[in-house]
Design a protein around this motif. Structure first.
Motif, mmCIF file in Angstrom:
data_model
loop_
_atom_site.group_PDB
_atom_site.id
_atom_site.type_symbol
_atom_site.label_atom_id
_atom_site.label_comp_id
_atom_site.label_asym_id
_atom_site.label_seq_id
_atom_site.Cartn_x
_atom_site.Cartn_y
_atom_site.Cartn_z
ATOM 1 N N LEU A 61 -59.691 97.400 55.608
ATOM 2 C CA LEU A 61 -59.622 96.630 54.361
ATOM 3 C C LEU A 61 -59.574 95.153 54.739
ATOM 4 O O LEU A 61 -58.617 94.699 55.368
ATOM 5 C CB LEU A 61 -58.355 97.033 53.584
ATOM 6 N N SER A 62 -60.650 94.425 54.412
ATOM 7 C CA SER A 62 -60.697 93.017 54.822
ATOM 8 C C SER A 62 -60.739 92.119 53.600
ATOM 9 O O SER A 62 -61.189 92.523 52.521
ATOM 10 C CB SER A 62 -61.913 92.762 55.712
ATOM 11 N N GLY A 63 -60.249 90.905 53.781
ATOM 12 C CA GLY A 63 -60.255 89.950 52.672
ATOM 13 C C GLY A 63 -59.425 88.739 53.032
ATOM 14 O O GLY A 63 -58.674 88.761 54.006
ATOM 15 N N PRO A 64 -59.549 87.660 52.244
ATOM 16 C CA PRO A 64 -58.831 86.419 52.568
ATOM 17 C C PRO A 64 -57.313 86.587 52.508
ATOM 18 O O PRO A 64 -56.806 87.542 51.915
ATOM 19 C CB PRO A 64 -59.322 85.428 51.504
ATOM 20 N N ILE A 65 -56.626 85.645 53.118
ATOM 21 C CA ILE A 65 -55.153 85.664 53.155
ATOM 22 C C ILE A 65 -54.609 85.673 51.731
ATOM 23 O O ILE A 65 -55.082 84.926 50.867
ATOM 24 C CB ILE A 65 -54.631 84.428 53.918
ATOM 25 N N GLY A 66 -53.620 86.556 51.488
ATOM 26 C CA GLY A 66 -52.924 86.552 50.195
ATOM 27 C C GLY A 66 -53.627 87.309 49.081
ATOM 28 O O GLY A 66 -53.208 87.256 47.940
ATOM 29 N N CYS A 67 -54.724 88.050 49.412
ATOM 30 C CA CYS A 67 -55.442 88.737 48.319
ATOM 31 C C CYS A 67 -54.799 90.085 47.975
ATOM 32 O O CYS A 67 -55.215 90.741 47.039
ATOM 33 C CB CYS A 67 -56.929 88.906 48.652
ATOM 34 N N GLY A 68 -53.785 90.515 48.755
ATOM 35 C CA GLY A 68 -53.039 91.719 48.375
ATOM 36 C C GLY A 68 -53.346 92.953 49.217
ATOM 37 O O GLY A 68 -53.012 94.064 48.818
ATOM 38 N N LYS A 69 -53.935 92.763 50.387
ATOM 39 C CA LYS A 69 -54.323 93.916 51.227
ATOM 40 C C LYS A 69 -53.108 94.761 51.621
ATOM 41 O O LYS A 69 -53.117 95.981 51.472
ATOM 42 C CB LYS A 69 -55.037 93.428 52.509
ATOM 43 N N THR A 70 -52.061 94.097 52.107
ATOM 44 C CA THR A 70 -50.886 94.828 52.607
ATOM 45 C C THR A 70 -50.190 95.584 51.488
ATOM 46 O O THR A 70 -49.861 96.767 51.625
ATOM 47 C CB THR A 70 -49.894 93.852 53.280
ATOM 48 N N SER A 71 -49.985 94.906 50.340
ATOM 49 C CA SER A 71 -49.270 95.583 49.253
ATOM 50 C C SER A 71 -50.086 96.766 48.737
ATOM 51 O O SER A 71 -49.526 97.818 48.416
ATOM 52 C CB SER A 71 -48.901 94.607 48.126
ATOM 53 N N LEU A 72 -51.421 96.643 48.695
ATOM 54 C CA LEU A 72 -52.242 97.777 48.244
ATOM 55 C C LEU A 72 -52.122 98.951 49.206
ATOM 56 O O LEU A 72 -51.969 100.099 48.782
ATOM 57 C CB LEU A 72 -53.712 97.360 48.115
ATOM 58 N N MET A 73 -52.168 98.673 50.511
ATOM 59 C CA MET A 73 -52.051 99.778 51.479
ATOM 60 C C MET A 73 -50.661 100.414 51.401
ATOM 61 O O MET A 73 -50.520 101.624 51.528
ATOM 62 C CB MET A 73 -52.370 99.304 52.898
ATOM 63 N N ASN A 74 -49.636 99.596 51.169
ATOM 64 C CA ASN A 74 -48.292 100.170 51.005
ATOM 65 C C ASN A 74 -48.235 101.085 49.783
ATOM 66 O O ASN A 74 -47.593 102.134 49.810
ATOM 67 C CB ASN A 74 -47.241 99.063 50.900
ATOM 68 N N LEU A 75 -48.925 100.702 48.703
ATOM 69 C CA LEU A 75 -48.956 101.550 47.503
ATOM 70 C C LEU A 75 -49.723 102.850 47.757
ATOM 71 O O LEU A 75 -49.370 103.897 47.221
ATOM 72 C CB LEU A 75 -49.595 100.798 46.335
ATOM 73 N N MET A 76 -50.766 102.775 48.586
ATOM 74 C CA MET A 76 -51.584 103.968 48.843
ATOM 75 C C MET A 76 -50.795 105.067 49.567
ATOM 76 O O MET A 76 -51.142 106.232 49.499
ATOM 77 C CB MET A 76 -52.839 103.617 49.656
#
Length: 207
Positions: A67-82
């Protein structure tokens, strides 16, 4: 979600549940932005193993996710939710790459083994999401420099081939930057190991 995608899952309802979980974990300001729904739908389809939808999104369920994207776009929180959607055999732990590099300073090369083959008492290697690939630096251990994450990815690739072990990664690096930081071998292994899901470069910083 495109109307032609037919699925027996109710994606808007799942997004509502994930948002409620996000508020519980991150506070009242948490919201899944509508602009991010295309990304979130792909993640939901993957973790629910919704085969028809994954097929239409060209997602291979036998591979992990990058999952790639700019800093702060929510990658970590989305993976934690998954983690709350993942079925038992698909469970994974989120591990920041920076923490792994600090463990390497402390414990040395055993750390590469820890995040690939697993600890000695573990029967099977574990599925990890390596969070924020590219934020760790090349670390010296007793004067020897080691690209810890490159070594871990290469070891896990062997396990992906032999045992179908999945690896998930979040990063704000582009494919070219991954190659520059970790070498052509790692980039080519990742092509085999993961599905790429990418936020637009213009994705909003949610911090």
């Amino acid at each position: 979600m495109e109307t032609q995608i037919k699925t027996h899952y109710n994606y808007p309802e799942i997004i509502n549940k994930l948002e409620a979980k996000g508020i519980e974990l991150y506070g009242n300001h948490f919201k899944i932005q509508e602009a991010d729904y295309p990304i979130v739908y792909k993640l939901i389809a993957y973790f629910l193993k919704d085969e028809p939808t994954c097929f239409q999104y060209n997602i291979n369920l036998n591979k992990g996710l990058l999952l790639s994207g700019p800093i702060g776009c929510g990658k970590t929180s989305l993976m934690n939710l998954m983690k709350y959607l993942a079925q038992t055999e698909n469970k994974f732990s989120v591990k920041p790459c920076r923490d792994i590099s600090f463990e390497f300073i402390q414990d040395g090369y055993e750390v590469i083994h820890r995040y690939s083959k697993g600890k000695l008492y573990q029967a099977e290697p574990r599925t990890y999401c390596f969070d924020d690939l590219g934020t760790e630096n090349n670390i010296k251990y007793f004067g020897n420099e080691c690209n810890v994450m490159a070594e871990i990815i290469l070891s896990r690739y062997d396990l992906f081939i032999s045992k179908k072990l999945l690896t998930h990664i979040t990063t704000n690096l582009s494919a070219t930057e991954i190659e520059k930081n970790y070498g052509n071998r790692v980039r080519s292994r990742l092509r085999d190991m993961v599905n790429l899901i990418a936020f637009e470069k213009s994705a909003q910083d949610k911090r």
